[in-house]
Scaffold this active site. Structure first.
Site, PDB file in Angstrom:
ATOM      1  N   GLY A  91      -2.354  17.816   6.158  1.00  0.00           N
ATOM      2  CA  GLY A  91      -1.070  17.178   6.372  1.00  0.00           C
ATOM      3  C   GLY A  91      -0.495  16.703   5.058  1.00  0.00           C
ATOM      4  N   GLN A 111       4.661  11.697  -0.300  1.00  0.00           N
ATOM      5  CA  GLN A 111       3.548  12.006  -1.194  1.00  0.00           C
ATOM      6  C   GLN A 111       3.951  12.915  -2.355  1.00  0.00           C
ATOM      7  OE1 GLN A 111       0.964  13.042   2.383  1.00  0.00           O
ATOM      8  NE2 GLN A 111      -0.550  12.399   0.851  1.00  0.00           N
ATOM      9  N   CYS A 151      -7.296  11.421   2.328  1.00  0.00           N
ATOM     10  CA  CYS A 151      -5.875  11.551   2.006  1.00  0.00           C
ATOM     11  C   CYS A 151      -5.719  12.263   0.671  1.00  0.00           C
ATOM     12  CB  CYS A 151      -5.245  10.155   1.949  1.00  0.00           C
ATOM     13  SG  CYS A 151      -3.481  10.161   1.595  1.00  0.00           S
ATOM     14  N   LEU A 152      -4.745  13.164   0.602  1.00  0.00           N
ATOM     15  CA  LEU A 152      -4.481  13.857  -0.654  1.00  0.00           C
ATOM     16  C   LEU A 152      -4.012  12.889  -1.735  1.00  0.00           C
ATOM     17  CD1 LEU A 152      -2.712  17.079   0.686  1.00  0.00           C
ATOM     18  CD2 LEU A 152      -5.093  16.806  -0.055  1.00  0.00           C
ATOM     19  N   HIS A 211      -1.182   9.352  10.627  1.00  0.00           N
ATOM     20  CA  HIS A 211      -1.489   9.157   9.214  1.00  0.00           C
ATOM     21  C   HIS A 211      -0.277   9.521   8.353  1.00  0.00           C
ATOM     22  CE1 HIS A 211      -4.321   9.569   5.648  1.00  0.00           C
ATOM     23  NE2 HIS A 211      -3.264  10.250   5.233  1.00  0.00           N
ATOM     24  N   GLU A 212       0.342  10.663   8.641  1.00  0.00           N
ATOM     25  CA  GLU A 212       1.483  11.120   7.838  1.00  0.00           C
ATOM     26  C   GLU A 212       2.722  10.261   8.097  1.00  0.00           C
ATOM     27  OE1 GLU A 212       0.823  12.975   5.419  1.00  0.00           O
ATOM     28  OE2 GLU A 212      -1.113  13.680   6.148  1.00  0.00           O
ATOM     29  N   HIS A 246       2.723   7.303   5.977  1.00  0.00           N
ATOM     30  CA  HIS A 246       3.258   7.563   4.625  1.00  0.00           C
ATOM     31  C   HIS A 246       4.776   7.385   4.606  1.00  0.00           C
ATOM     32  CE1 HIS A 246      -0.169   8.819   2.270  1.00  0.00           C
ATOM     33  NE2 HIS A 246      -0.537   9.702   3.189  1.00  0.00           N
TER      34      HIS A 246
END
Length: 168
Positions: free
Chosen positions: A46, A51, A92-93, A134-135, A138
């Protein structure tokens, strides 16, 4: 398509609350394609526009085993479908190398626009529900580390800052 740079914690730009997408056009679709390529290149499941330092309510996901079924959510809104929660080890990225247990609603309904600007609704559970929440966090300027203890969050922040100093 192009691979974009992913912001890393504790970059303050990750705390920016994204604004709704006003218009779905070719420029936005190019951003979507670049985000999908970036997500795959980083081996993620994702990626939120925040991000990659684009502060619009847009995210892409692909939780398929073959990694060939990308999903696009523009201006997503979620509603929990149950009071039941589940815990998952999230990574997480934007916080590479760290995984922590987070508790979230197990089933949610999302309403969003697709890449063509059409409204759709989808009921999600399991990994898809977790990833979606989660996204969307962000897009609201939150990170998964906000769901863990301050002590753990501060420890991760210090390690990330040290790593960034070493890379500079």
């Amino acid at each position: 398509m192009a691979v974009m740079d992913i912001l890393e914690f504790p970059d303050p730009r990750l705390r920016t609350v994204a604004k709704p997408v006003e218009k779905v056009d070719d420029e936005l679709r190019k951003l979507i394609d670049d985000m999908i390529e970036t997500m795959y290149d980083a081996s993620g499941i994702g990626l939120a526009a925040t991000q990659v330092n684009v502060h619009q309510r847009l995210l892409v996901l692909d939780v398929s085993e073959e990694r060939d079924q990308p999903l696009v959510f523009i201006n997503p809104e979620i509603t929990p479908l149950t009071d039941d929660t589940k815990t998952y080890d999230e990574g997480c990225l934007s916080v590479p190398g760290f995984y922590e247990t987070v508790e979230r609603p197990d089933r949610v309904r999302v309403k969003a626009l697709n890449r063509d600007g059409d409204v759709f609704e989808m009921d999600c559970d399991g990994l898809l529900a977790v990833c979606l929440q989660h996204e969307i966090d962000h897009l609201d300027g939150k990170l998964f580390v906000d769901h863990i203890s301050r002590l753990k969050r501060d420890r991760i922040k210090k390690k990330m800052e040290k790593l960034h100093r070493q890379q500079a």
